[in-house]
Every structure is written in structure tokens, then in C-alpha cells.
Design an enzyme around this catalytic site. Structure first.
Site, mmCIF file in Angstrom:
data_model
loop_
_atom_site.group_PDB
_atom_site.id
_atom_site.type_symbol
_atom_site.label_atom_id
_atom_site.label_comp_id
_atom_site.label_asym_id
_atom_site.label_seq_id
_atom_site.Cartn_x
_atom_site.Cartn_y
_atom_site.Cartn_z
ATOM 1 N N ASP A 140 0.854 -1.117 -0.054
ATOM 2 C CA ASP A 140 0.024 -0.095 0.128
ATOM 3 C C ASP A 140 1.067 1.414 0.240
ATOM 4 O O ASP A 140 1.403 1.513 1.060
ATOM 5 C CB ASP A 140 -1.061 0.148 1.380
ATOM 6 N N LYS A 184 2.967 11.323 -3.579
ATOM 7 C CA LYS A 184 1.855 10.401 -4.363
ATOM 8 C C LYS A 184 0.946 11.150 -5.257
ATOM 9 O O LYS A 184 0.674 11.053 -6.332
ATOM 10 C CB LYS A 184 0.959 9.729 -3.468
ATOM 11 N N GLU A 202 -6.958 0.282 -4.618
ATOM 12 C CA GLU A 202 -7.015 0.401 -3.278
ATOM 13 C C GLU A 202 -8.486 -0.343 -2.808
ATOM 14 O O GLU A 202 -8.625 -1.155 -1.833
ATOM 15 C CB GLU A 202 -6.848 1.730 -2.581
ATOM 16 N N ASP A 254 -12.728 5.394 2.197
ATOM 17 C CA ASP A 254 -11.373 5.683 2.705
ATOM 18 C C ASP A 254 -11.002 7.034 2.804
ATOM 19 O O ASP A 254 -10.716 7.824 2.273
ATOM 20 C CB ASP A 254 -10.521 4.874 1.337
HETATM 21 P P1 ADP Z 1 -3.086 7.495 3.723
HETATM 22 O O1 ADP Z 1 -3.706 6.599 3.093
HETATM 23 O O2 ADP Z 1 -3.351 8.885 3.344
HETATM 24 O O3 ADP Z 1 -1.453 7.197 3.594
HETATM 25 P P2 ADP Z 1 -3.644 6.515 6.437
HETATM 26 O O4 ADP Z 1 -4.703 5.653 6.140
HETATM 27 O O5 ADP Z 1 -2.431 6.067 6.724
HETATM 28 O O6 ADP Z 1 -3.462 7.671 5.238
HETATM 29 O O7 ADP Z 1 -4.426 7.711 7.661
HETATM 30 C C1 ADP Z 1 -3.728 8.478 8.098
HETATM 31 C C2 ADP Z 1 -4.534 9.373 8.942
HETATM 32 O O8 ADP Z 1 -5.024 8.475 9.961
HETATM 33 C C3 ADP Z 1 -3.590 10.455 9.566
HETATM 34 O O9 ADP Z 1 -4.252 11.720 9.674
HETATM 35 C C4 ADP Z 1 -3.802 9.949 11.124
HETATM 36 O O10 ADP Z 1 -3.824 10.972 12.083
HETATM 37 C C5 ADP Z 1 -5.145 9.239 11.287
HETATM 38 N N1 ADP Z 1 -5.291 8.197 12.244
HETATM 39 C C6 ADP Z 1 -4.457 7.115 12.376
HETATM 40 N N2 ADP Z 1 -4.907 6.509 13.465
HETATM 41 C C7 ADP Z 1 -5.968 6.960 13.993
HETATM 42 C C8 ADP Z 1 -6.747 7.055 15.060
HETATM 43 N N3 ADP Z 1 -6.683 5.967 15.881
HETATM 44 N N4 ADP Z 1 -7.755 7.949 15.358
HETATM 45 C C9 ADP Z 1 -7.917 8.638 14.548
HETATM 46 N N5 ADP Z 1 -7.165 9.068 13.492
HETATM 47 C C10 ADP Z 1 -6.047 8.243 13.099
HETATM 48 MG MG MG Z 2 -4.511 5.016 2.179
#
Ligand code: ADP
Ligand code: MG
Length: 634
Positions: free
Chosen positions: A6, A69, A168, A191
């Protein structure tokens, strides 16, 4: 072994299927999510990736690349001003691919992504104790060809053969095991990540997920919530600290921003947190209580912005939320209870009670018959897991589940008489390769048109045209040039059409990307019309093929008659002419609208002319032999 990756905007992850179990791998620090951040040290040392790079963000913002990205496969003029806003420099030449500019270097987004991929590859190699060369990488459903190609290129630069690029939401659905739902099930994948929001509706059909609509916002995500919390904290600072806010920002903003995100994450599990930052500035200690209620008030308008996209996605697909079987949650930000309850409301999910924990719902909720809100998987990891599952299927580790894509419709080229010549039949498993050798229909032809078609009908014009190109060759008698045509659909669903003049080796190539992702309703329409017209189509093909034979024969007879006029008597000439006329008469009775006629009469006329010209053929052969003998004697 094929790993699943991912490659996210804010976080990336790598997963494998080990002894039948899909799992996300941890790096040497025990972390399963790698921040998608790359830091380039000043002295041209190896770039740093992940948490190490995040630590450099405040120290060296111009050399610390994040959110790359959003630049993959894109040109400066494709991007909105908001998208271009980053703390490092990017090139801004309209029409040109974006470059990331460091003081003394420039990198393509692919090169930056490759650093992240290399780091994930290393993580996988260390934990699996073997070398890894193949990967499945995920991309958002809305990624276009250029963005997908850029992702493949990033993989290549990282020393990985990208076996497949998958969407995704499809990966998420695989991780949730939704490929085992009943056929025609429809699901929504919501998502919400760090910087992007995607909502995709998928339909499961014969084991394959098809995207029926996709919507989203490339500048909406958890970061916006962090920013809103930061603003809230800054207000507190303003009230409490006499220090000049501008000076404060320089030094302490990053720490406060980090605290804002930490508080947000903590409040997904707690109802209140205490935020303490001693010595935020030399003479100021920041300390505050922050509650889930406060957070929800701050985050609510941001989360609500996803609603209109959900509605659009449904209306684009022509669906009501009650048509959905499940709503699946992906992306770190969906761990926030508020997000879950809002999504449940948007889609009027039925049995949210069990999954949403301590938040109580209104009565109306229990009456609705909406889809199930599925939060069984860790939303951070689902996409990488799904990619690994796809990888395992491709490498045959999980072949009890057949989830390979198939060609929705037949693919072929137009041949003589406007007929469709199928090279890859409908429902062939991808990847697939097929070829055939064709020749010319007319003498001295200088080129051949390769007209690529898709569809189930016998006549070229009733099928869809996917593209055409011309392959040139030296002039030669009819039937002498030989052109090999090859169709190959690679694992990414891209059709490569290759035509080669076998004599000279000259080649022409065409790539078609629309061959696999065909609208379901159009496929159904095409298949239905081929069934409906099966008899007519069959008659047309028989007629056209017989007619081509007749036309060939007529041409040959005409030539022989001219060559041997002096050698045969007038009676025989008249006899042949009669058979020629009879054949022409049957041809003239063709129903040209339908391309049909009296095939049996035509066949009889061909046989008659054929047998009547046996003697003519002998005379001609003798003449040729005589000529050859004379030449030899001279
Ligand atoms: P991406 O797909 O853009 O790489 P992610 O799916 O990793 O992103 O999501 C990242 C976001 O999720 C960040 O803004 C992070 O602060 C938030 N996040 C991660 N864990 C938690 C949680 N337990 N509660 C709320 N927000 C969260
Ligand atoms: Mg993502």
C-alpha cells in the site's frame, strides 16, 4: 513470493501471505506503518525513509519530501494550487511532469516513491529472510494511466517487478474477504486517510470486483482535522502567552501540530486527554485538557465534507444506499468514532450498534434496512493485506480462490470482407497472449490496416473499434506478404497489439487500455445483441466467406482467359463465360444491407466454374512450362 504494498500518501505498508495467513510486516523498530516521507541529507548520503525522515521535517523542510503520491504521473497544469502547496520546492513548468527540486538536485516523483518502496522491500526481505523481487502495488481507483505507469516505474526503480497494479478499494474488499459474498453484491469502500478521501462503489461479479463509481477529494483528510485542532490550541496559546505568535510559530509549531495529531488519535479510544508540552517556548509551558466532545465539534464540519461525495458516488452509480450490501471502512482516520457514526448515517447502516461502541443512536436508526457497516479489519492495514492476497493468488499460493480478471468481451481484428477475426475470445483469463498470421487480399498491396475490434458480433462494423494502425510492406503478389499479429493482455489489463511484417521484421505497436474495464451494462448489451443476431450473423459470415472465394476465382479466371485467349477455341471460351455469368448473377442477388445471399447457389456456381476451367488451367500450366523451357534454352 509476491509482496503486497500500500503506497499511501501519508503512510505505506507492506504485507505478505505467509503459510496461508496474510499479515502486515513490521520494520526493525516494530512499526507496521511507514510514513511516506523521504529525507535527502545535504551530503548526498543515502536518503532516509519513514520515521527518521519525519524527524527531519522540522529541521530541514526543504529536503524532506512528503505526500509525493499526489505528484505521481502528473503535470504542473493538472494540479490545483492547494495540491501544489508543500514545504519543499517543485518545478512549475506547464505541460511538463512535476519534478521535486532540492538545492542541488531534482527528482521525479517516481524516484521519491522508489525510495519508499526500497525501504518496504528491505523490511520484507529482513522479516521473510529471502530476496524479494515481485510486488502488487495499490493505487486509488481514480488513478489514470499516467499515474499507474508512474507507480509501475517507481517499482522498477526500487528493483521490484510490479506484477499487478490493483485499486485500493478492491484490495480493501479482498482483505475483508468480500470476494466470498454472493454474486452481484455491491459494496462501498469509504477511505479517509491523512490527506485524501475516496469513496468507491464496487460490484462483485463472478469473483471479480468492478468499480461502478468513484468519487473523492485529493485535499481532504486527517491532516485537516489536525490543522483545526492546531488552530484551537493556538487560540489557547494566544490567550495565555504574551509571546509574539509569529516568533512562536517558527520554533514550536511542529511540536504543537504533532501534539494535535496525537490527541486526536488518543481520543479515538479515550474520552478525554491531557495535552502537555513543557517548555514549548523557553518561558511557556502548554497544558490543556482536550475532550472527545470538543474534538467532535471541531472535526464535524470536516467529516461532513465527505457526505456530498458519498451521495454523488451513489447517484453516479444509479444506486440507493439500500442497494448496498456493506460499507467498508479504510484509512487511519476512520478509526475516529465520529467518522464511523457519520458514515453510518450517510448510508443509513443497519447494525452499527455492535461496532460503534459507546455512542448511542437515535431510534430511527434501528428501523432502517441499510447496508452493514463493516469495520472488522484494521483500516490502516486492509489495503496492504489485500495487495498481499492478490499477490498470493497471482503466484499460485492461494489458487483455491480464483480471482483472476477475465476479458469481458472478445478481441480481434477486422479481416477481408469486413469480418471480425477473434484472437482472444471472451472470458479468457488474464494475462493472455494470442497470435495469427495474415496476408493480403489484393496484389501489390503496400500496407495492411490493423483494425482492433472488441465485441461478439461477426461483422466488424457491429463491434466496437478500439484503434487502428497501418503496417507497411514491400509490394508483392496477393497472398505473399505475411503479417503476424499478436494480441497480449498483460496483468494490468493493458492490451498490446503488435503487427510484424515477417519478411522484413518491421513492426508496429499499439497499446489499448480500455479493453478490460468495460461498463457492465455495455457488456451485457453486446452479449445480448450477439445472441439476438446469432442467425443473421452466422448467415452473413458464411455468405461473405463464400463470396470472397467466388471473387478470387473470378479474378483468376479472367486473368487466365486473357493469357490463353489464342490457345482455346471460341466454344470453350463461351462455355466458361456462361459459368462466369451464372456466378455473377448469384453474386448480384446479394442482400447488401444484411451481407447475405443464396450461399448454396453460390457454392454450386463456384463448383461449376471451377470444373469448367480445369482444362483452361491445364492450358495455362502448359504455357508457363513452355515459357520456362524457352528461357532456359536461351
Ligand atoms: P493515507 O492512506 O493517506 O496514507 P492513512 O490511512 O495512513 O493515510 O491515514 C492517516 C490518517 O489517519 C492520519 O491523519 C492519522 O492522524 C489518522 N489516524 C491514524 N490512526 C488514527 C486513530 N486511531 N484515530 C484517528 N485518526 C487516526
Ligand atoms: Mg491509504
Amino acid at each position: 513470493m509476491i509482496i503486497g504494498i500500500d503506497l499511501g500518501t501519508t503512510h505505506s505498508a507492506v504485507a505478505v501471505v505467509d503459510a496461508g495467513f496474510p499479515l502486515v510486516l513490521a520494520d526493525q523498530n516494530g512499526k507496521r506503518l511507514t510514513p511516506s516521507v523521504v529525507y535527502f541529507p545535504n551530503d548526498h548520503q543515502e536518503p532516509q525513509v519513514g520515521l527518521d525522515a519525519v524527524r527531519m521535517q522540522t529541521v530541514a523542510p526543504a529536503r524532506t519530501i512528503y505526500s509525493v503520491k499526489r505528484f505521481m504521473g502528473r503535470r504542473s497544469d493538472d494540479l490545483s494550487d492547494t495540491e501544489k502547496r508543500v514545504d519543499y520546492s517543485i518545478s512549475q513548468n506547464p505541460g511538463e511532469a512535476i519534478k521535486i527540486l532540492l538545492k542541488d538536485d531534482a527528482f521525479s516523483p517516481e524516484q521519491i516513491s522508489a525510495e519508499i518502496l526500497k525501504s518496504l522491500k528491505r523490511t520484507a526481505e529482513l522479516s521473510m529472510e529471502c530476496s524479494i523481487e515481485r510486488a502488487v502495488i495499490t493505487v486509488p481507483a481514480y488513478f489514470n494511466d499516467a499515474q499507474r505507469q508512474a507507480t509501475i516505474e517507481a517499482g522498477r526503480l526500487a528493483g521490484l517487478k510490479v506484477e499487478r497494479i490493483i485499486n485500493e478499494p478492491t484490495a480493501a474488499a479482498l482483505a475483508y474477504g468480500l470476494d466470498r459474498l454472493k454474486d452481484q453484491s455491491k459494496i462501498a469502500v469509504y477511505d479517509l486517510g491523512g490527506g485524501t478521501f475516496d469513496i468507491t462503489l464496487l460490484e462483485l461479479s463472478e469473483g471479480i470486483f468492478r468499480v461502478i463509481s468513484t468519487q473523492g477529494n485529493t485535499c481532504l483528510g486527517g491532516n485537516d482535522i489536525d490543522q483545526a485542532i492546531l488552530d484551537h490550541f493556538l487560540n489557547i496559546v494566544r490567550k495565555e502567552s504574551s509571546e509574539n505568535i509569529a516568533a512562536f510559530k517558527e520554533n514550536s509549531l511542529p511540536r504543537l501540530r504533532e501534539a494535535a495529531e496525537q490527541a486526536k488519535i488518543a481520543l479515538s479510544a479515550e474520552t478525554v486527554v491531557s495535552v502537555e508540552l513543557p517548555f514549548l517556548t523557553p518561558d511557556y509551558h502548554f497544558k490543556t485538557e482536550f475532550t472527545r466532545d470538543q474534538l467532535e465539534k471541531i472535526a464535524s464540519p470536516i467529516v461532513n465534507r465527505t457526505r456530498s461525495h458519498c451521495i454523488r458516488a451513489l447517484s453516479d452509480a444509479g444506486l440507493a444506499s439500500s442497494d448496498l450490501d456493506q460499507v467498508v471502512m479504510v484509512g487511519g482516520q476512520t478509526k475516529m468514532p465520529l467518522v464511523r457514526s457519520r458514515v453510518s448515517d450517510y448510508f443509513q447502516c443497519a447494525d452499527f450498534e455492535e461496532t460503534r461502541g459507546d455512542i448511542r443512536l437515535g431510534d430511527s436508526f434501528h428501523e432502517s434496512k441499510g447496508p452493514e457497516l463493516n469495520t472488522n479489519q484494521n483500516p490502516d492495514e486492509a489495503i496492504a493485506l489485500g495487495a498481499a492476497i492478490q499477490g498470493a493468488m497471482l503466484s499460485g499460493q492461494m489458487n483455491q480462490m480464483t480471482l483472476l480478471d477475465v476479458t469481458p468481451l472478445s478481441l480481434g481484428i477486422e479481416t477481408f470482407g469486413g469480418l471480425m477475426n477473434v484472437l482472444i475470445p471472451r472470458n479468457s483469463t488474464i494475462p493472455v497472449k494470442a497470435g495469427e498470421v495474415f496476408t493480403t487480399a489484393v496484389a501489390n498491396q503496400r500496407e495492411m490496416l490493423i483494425h482492433t475490434l472488441q465485441g461478439e458480433r461477426e461483422k466488424a462494423r457491429d463491434n466496437w473499434s478500439l484503434g487502428r494502425f497501418v503496417i507497411p510492406f514491400e509490394k508483392a503478389p496477393k497472398g505473399v506478404p505475411r503479417v503476424g499479429v499478436q494480441f497480449e493482455i498483460d496483468a494490468n489489463g493493458i492490451l498490446h497489439v503488435l503487427a510484424r511484417d515477417i519478411q522484413t521484421g518491421k513492426e508496429q505497436h499499439l497499446e489499448i487500455r480500455s479493453a478490460i474495464d468495460v461498463d457492465d451494462s455495455k457488456v451485457t448489451e453486446m452479449v445480448e445483441s450477439s445472441v439476438e443476431h446469432a442467425m443473421d450473423d452466422f448467415d452473413a459470415r458464411r455468405w461473405i466467406e463464400t463470396r470472397l472465394k467466388a471473387e478470387d476465382l473470378l479474378k483468376a479466371v479472367k486473368q487466365s482467359l486473357e493469357d490463353c485467349k489464342a490457345d482455346i477455341g471460341p466454344d470453350y471460351t463461351a462455355e466458361i463465360q456462361q459459368a462466369v455469368d451464372a456466378l455473377n448473377q448469384v453474386l448480384a442477388r446479394e442482400n447488401s444491407d444484411k451481407n447475405t445471399g443464396d450461399v448454396d447457389a453460390l457454392k454450386q456456381a463456384i463448383t461449376l466454374l471451377d470444373s469448367n476451367t480445369q482444362k483452361l488451367a491445364e492450358v495455362q500450366m502448359d504455357k508457363i512450362t513452355e515459357q520456362l523451357m524457352n528461357q532456359q534454352h536461351q
